[in-house]
Design an enzyme around this catalytic site. Structure first.
Site, mmCIF file in Angstrom:
data_model
loop_
_atom_site.group_PDB
_atom_site.id
_atom_site.type_symbol
_atom_site.label_atom_id
_atom_site.label_comp_id
_atom_site.label_asym_id
_atom_site.label_seq_id
_atom_site.Cartn_x
_atom_site.Cartn_y
_atom_site.Cartn_z
ATOM 1 N N GLY A 268 0.809 -1.219 0.000
ATOM 2 C CA GLY A 268 0.000 0.000 0.000
ATOM 3 C C GLY A 268 0.839 1.264 0.000
ATOM 4 O O GLY A 268 0.651 2.145 -0.828
ATOM 5 N N ASN A 272 8.819 5.715 5.032
ATOM 6 C CA ASN A 272 10.178 6.255 5.068
ATOM 7 C C ASN A 272 10.203 7.632 5.737
ATOM 8 O O ASN A 272 9.346 8.462 5.478
ATOM 9 C CB ASN A 272 10.708 6.397 3.639
ATOM 10 C CG ASN A 272 10.378 5.203 2.788
ATOM 11 O OD1 ASN A 272 10.764 4.098 3.107
ATOM 12 N ND2 ASN A 272 9.615 5.416 1.728
ATOM 13 N N HIS A 304 -2.192 6.338 8.252
ATOM 14 C CA HIS A 304 -1.370 5.223 8.734
ATOM 15 C C HIS A 304 0.130 5.539 8.579
ATOM 16 O O HIS A 304 0.892 5.433 9.542
ATOM 17 C CB HIS A 304 -1.743 3.958 7.965
ATOM 18 C CG HIS A 304 -0.959 2.746 8.349
ATOM 19 N ND1 HIS A 304 -1.409 1.833 9.283
ATOM 20 C CD2 HIS A 304 0.250 2.291 7.938
ATOM 21 C CE1 HIS A 304 -0.505 0.883 9.429
ATOM 22 N NE2 HIS A 304 0.513 1.130 8.625
ATOM 23 N N GLU A 305 0.513 5.915 7.373
ATOM 24 C CA GLU A 305 1.945 6.158 7.137
ATOM 25 C C GLU A 305 2.424 7.363 7.940
ATOM 26 O O GLU A 305 3.515 7.345 8.497
ATOM 27 C CB GLU A 305 2.233 6.366 5.647
ATOM 28 C CG GLU A 305 1.733 5.256 4.734
ATOM 29 C CD GLU A 305 2.134 3.855 5.159
ATOM 30 O OE1 GLU A 305 3.212 3.686 5.758
ATOM 31 O OE2 GLU A 305 1.359 2.909 4.896
HETATM 32 N N1 TRP Z 1 5.480 -0.680 6.499
HETATM 33 C C1 TRP Z 1 4.523 -0.541 5.430
HETATM 34 C C2 TRP Z 1 3.211 -0.164 6.068
HETATM 35 O O1 TRP Z 1 2.550 -0.922 6.675
HETATM 36 C C3 TRP Z 1 4.295 -1.741 4.597
HETATM 37 C C4 TRP Z 1 5.421 -2.435 3.941
HETATM 38 C C5 TRP Z 1 6.173 -3.404 4.451
HETATM 39 C C6 TRP Z 1 5.786 -2.376 2.596
HETATM 40 N N2 TRP Z 1 6.984 -3.954 3.498
HETATM 41 C C7 TRP Z 1 6.742 -3.357 2.362
HETATM 42 C C8 TRP Z 1 5.376 -1.586 1.557
HETATM 43 C C9 TRP Z 1 7.281 -3.601 1.099
HETATM 44 C C10 TRP Z 1 5.907 -1.827 0.303
HETATM 45 C C11 TRP Z 1 6.821 -2.839 0.072
HETATM 46 O O2 TRP Z 1 2.799 0.927 6.064
HETATM 47 ZN ZN ZN Z 2 2.305 0.182 8.549
#
Ligand code: TRP
Ligand code: ZN
Length: 878
Positions: A268, A272, A304-305
């Site tokens: 999704g 970062n 969420h992000e």
């Molecule tokens: N940390 C991201 C979220 O939940 C999701 C995520 C984990 C992700 N691994 C990924 C997104 C690899 C893209 C590709 O918001």
């Molecule tokens: Zn997340």
């Protein structure tokens, strides 16, 4: 089958690294096929680690180009460099500088992990372990470093250059036509939060004033020409930032916050630091191209992000077993945000529907695992509904158990104490234990034990003693690796509902003032005194725990709750339970039951309160899905029978409610410009739910109404709903409508995704052929995860009769796709493969077909670790 050569990572083996990396300075020379990366690492021995051991840095498919130690070229006998790692046998026993040159080819990177190109835009994805595809590093979440990134690129190709943190400098590079930008992120972070972006992107932005008065430039970057479609995301971002200040006291901590939309993305979105990168479907929205559901998803994912900035980034995870520490908590936070922005009751129902469809299904199959797993072979396979959704439910239960005030104090302590650290679930729970003085060790079992508990309740009213007794029992079924289960701490919010819907003033010393009863043992009972007439219990109000509830109440009691329970969740749940009972018994034998009573109760509901909250009424009209019915049946499921039962009840409801449904549709008709707000969306939802039922009851009328709506709709929500209704009515009208829709949106990939998904979900014989034909459509591409998910993912997840066909052609189609993607994008291949998770619950003939499809995959050469892990767990003896 092959023997297992993959390494298993175990929670109990965790130990800190022997070296720390205080700073990472990167110089990235962007080039389509040969990007050069110079990485300068300031390294020192970890006081907690072992002295004088080799330094082993992670790598993945890297081209090594050179090495310097303290700026001196290292001789070849000092190190060993392979594409998969870099080892220095005898590193200095003091702080030193390590300079490493690598080269990567972003254009050839089809895995979409590390540095790749999407529509000509350079972007990165580093979670969970993608940084090692850019340069050698200790690529694990407990190594926190301060990053400075210089990005250089051709100005024509990449006029926009973005990195983590704040912009320090930018200008012309030495080489002709090239420019550079230097970004510095003062907050130490693990490598998985690193990102860069370079490309031709259009910006929309504004200044956000934080609660302490600092100015933050917030911006959304999209493909030029699509700026108009980024305004909703920008607005959602601003609201998220304000909400986190108000509700959690969290202020943003950099001068800029950037969001970039890219079209090729495995998941999704990604949090970062200061530079979120998004799948464009969670950014771009216009009334013409996005549905109400898309708007709601954009709002939720943006939130969420952004919320990860504190729950994930400022406080990160010690190791990947703690993934739920950031994901479960952040899902909880985004759910709370959406509930505050929209209707809490309707949102809660939506959350529970997804939890049941996705997480309960996972918990009941071969891929079941605890919210905090204790071992993995491929971490990318653990970004699951269990970690995210059940993880959020655990936080919600904690809030119910502790109450608002103590929960808030626990969160404050967590933010204060763990800021800047890589933390564990124990650290998190420790804060709540400390502020509340409670022992949460028993509660912690929710993180450790897989499977969905069943709570069953037996009730007895004694008119002579004027008592009402409830006996609770809990049971959790075995899951892979966990044959024996122990009781959990289950918070049950309850109330006794009298004739008029008021809660009875009943007391029991086991029930807290607010109606909370905590079931902590295998079996326990409560007795209420002074009860003058038989009450109806309203149990698990608001869905206070992620369990399956078994009630001994007759349908008539449940329908009374639909009528007047003050807890909206249970009003909805009661009707669902009655419907589910009917649907499961009809699926077992078509003569087993009638929908008359349910139709009657829903009719009364519509008459009394159909217009009060249209979104809620739309939820009441929606029958439990086929997945949920199948789950309730549990084994030897015949998806055709389930589908037929559901179709039949839909048709009966449609016929008996027809006059009311027509009136509702008319009453919900919108006027004026489209607005994505929750109230307007609720009206569209109800109008379209009515259309869907009318069509089930009378396909002729449904076809006319849907075709007319398709013509007249002024927004994608109504247009797509009409097309969805039409898609279930075979004939020329449908085919012509589908063709026209496909032609009109030929240049809109995100709209074509909906069109792919809808066709792949048609529950008819011809669908596998239709899907194969669509795979040759010019817009379809294996290389794009959104296209694959809409067409193949929807077929596997949203079309049970065709995926689980007795002739095995549905399984074969999936197996083929999984193998086609195994080499190019293993993450997506593995995720598709999880749709086999229910294979042991279907009829014997289907099981045999599924097994042979799985064995076919297992026997294929060169399986990726991702696919190998899922296929082996899926086939492991139950
Ligand atoms: N940390 C991201 C979220 O939940 C999701 C995520 C984990 C992700 N691994 C990924 C997104 C690899 C893209 C590709 O918001
Ligand atoms: Zn997340």
């Amino acid at each position: 089958m092959r023997t297992d050569t993959q390494t298993i990572t175990r929670l109990e083996d965790y130990r800190p690294t022997d070296y720390l990396i205080d700073t990472v300075e990167l110089d990235i020379q962007l080039d389509p096929a040969a990007t050069r990366i110079r990485s300068v690492l300031q390294i020192r021995p970890n006081p907690l680690g072992v002295k004088a051991v080799p330094l082993v840095l992670d790598g993945d498919e890297l081209m090594f180009r050179g090495l310097w130690i303290d700026d001196e070229p290292a001789s070849a006998d000092v190190y060993e460099a392979t594409p998969q790692g870099l080892t220095i046998a005898h590193p200095p026993g003091r702080p030193f500088r390590l300079t490493i040159d690598t080269e990567v080819n972003p254009s050839a990177n089809t895995k979409l992990m590390g540095l790749y190109r999407s529509n000509g835009v350079y972007c990165t994805q580093c979670e969970a372990d993608g940084f090692r595809r850019i340069s050698y590093l200790l690529d694990r979440p407990d190594v926190l470093s301060v990053y400075t990134t210089r990005i250089e690129a051709s100005r024509d190709e990449a006029p926009v250059l973005l990195g983590n943190g704040n912009l320090r400098e930018r200008g012309e590079a030495e080489a002709a036509g090239r420019h550079f930008a230097v970004w510095h992120d003062p907050h130490p972070k693990p490598a998985y939060l690193f990102a860069v972006v370079g490309g031709n992107l259009a910006r929309t932005g504004k200044t956000f004033r934080t609660m302490s008065g600092r100015a933050v430039e917030i911006a959304i970057y999209v493909e030029p020409g699509k700026e108009e479609r980024s305004h909703y995301a920008l607005d959602a971002l601003e609201r998220s930032m304000r909400w986190d200040e108000r509700v959690f006291g969290r202020e943003y901590d950099l001068d800029v916050f950037n969001v970039v939309a890219v079209s090729d993305f495995n998941m999704g979105a990604m949090e970062n630091k200061g530079l979120n990168i998004f799948n464009d479907k969670y950014v771009l929205a216009s009334p013409e191209t996005a549905t109400d559901a898309d708007y709601a998803n954009i709002e939720a994912v943006i939130a969420h992000e952004y919320f990860h900035n504190w729950t994930g980034n400022r406080i990160t995870c010690r190791d990947w077993f703690q993934l739920c520490l950031k994901e479960g908590l952040t899902v909880f936070r985004d759910q709370e945000f959406s509930s505050d922005e929209r209707s809490r009751a309707v949102h809660r129902i939506g959350e529970v529907r997804t939890l049941r469809a996705r997480q309960f299904t996972e918990d009941a199959g071969p891929l079941a695992h605890p919210v905090r797993p204790t071992r993995y072979r491929e971490i990318n396979n653990f970004y699951t509904a269990t970690v995210y959704e059940k993880g959020a439910e655990i936080v919600r239960m904690l809030k119910v158990l502790l109450g608002e005030a103590e929960f808030a104090r626990g969160m404050d302590l967590y933010f204060e104490r763990c800021d800047g650290t890589a933390a564990t679930v124990e650290d998190f729970l420790g804060c709540f234990a400390e502020v509340s003085g409670r022992d949460l060790r028993h509660f912690q079992r929710w993180y450790e034990q897989a499977g969905t508990p069943t709570v069953s309740v037996q009730t007895a009213y004694d008119p002579v003693a004027r008592t009402y007794r409830m006996e609770f029992r809990q049971e959790t079924p075995p899951t892979p690796g966990q044959p024996e289960k122990s009781p959990l701490v289950v918070p049950v919010l309850l109330g006794l509902v009298g004739e008029d819907g008021q809660l009875l003033e009943a007391s029991s010393n086991k029930v807290r003032e607010d109606g909370l009863f905590v079931l902590e043992t295998k079996a326990e009972s409560i007795t209420f005194e002074g009860i003058d007439s038989r009450p109806v219990p309203s149990l698990l109000r608001g869905f206070s725990a992620p369990v399956r509830l078994e009630l001994d109440l007759p349908d008539s009691d449940l329908l009374a709750l639909l009528r007047h329970d003050r807890d909206p969740f249970n009003r909805w749940q009661s009707a669902q339970t009655v419907a589910l009972r009917l649907l499961t018994s009809l699926a077992e034998a078509p003569a087993n039951g009638s929908s008359a009573e349910l139709a009657d109760a829903i009719g009364t509901f519509l008459d009394r309160s159909g217009l009060e909250d249209p979104a809620f009424a739309a939820m009441i009209l929606a029958l439990p899905g086929e997945t949920e019915i199948a789950q309730e049946i549990g084994r030897d499921v015949d998806p055709d029978a389930v589908h037929a039962a559901r179709q039949r009840v839909k048709a009966e409801l449609g016929r008996s409610l027809a006059p009311r449904l027509r009136d509702l549709r008319a009453a919900m008709r919108g006027s004026g410009a489209y607005s994505p707000d929750a109230a307007s969306a609720g009206r569209r939802a109800l109008g379209n739910a009515a259309l869907d039922l009318i069509a089930a009851g009378d396909p002729g009328e449904g076809e006319r109404l849907a075709a007319a709506q398709l013509e007249q709709a002024t927004n994608m929500t109504d247009r797509l709903a009409a097309l969805a209704t039409l898609s279930l009515i075979p004939g020329q009208t449908r085919e012509a409508a589908l063709t026209r829709f496909g032609d009109s949106y030929a240049a809109e990939p995100l709209v074509l995704d909906k069109w792919f998904a809808l066709q792949a979900a048609i529950p008819e014989e011809g669908t596998p052929g239709r899907v194969r034909a669509l795979m040759t459509h010019p817009a379809f591409a294996y290389s794009n995860p959104n296209r694959v998910r809409s067409l193949i993912g929807s077929f596997a997840m949203a079309n049970p009769t065709q995926f689980h066909r007795e002739d095995g052609t549905g399984y074969a189609l999936l197996a083929e796709t999984v193998l086609a993607l195994n080499g190019t994008n293993p993450q997506i291949a593995a995720r598709l493969l999880t749709s086999f998770g229910t294979w042991r619950t279907v009829t014997a003939a289907r099981r045999a077909q599924a097994r042979s499809a799985l064995e076919h995959i297992a026997a294929a050469p060169a399986l990726s670790p991702d696919v190998l892990d899922i296929v082996q767990r899926s086939l492991a003896p139950a």
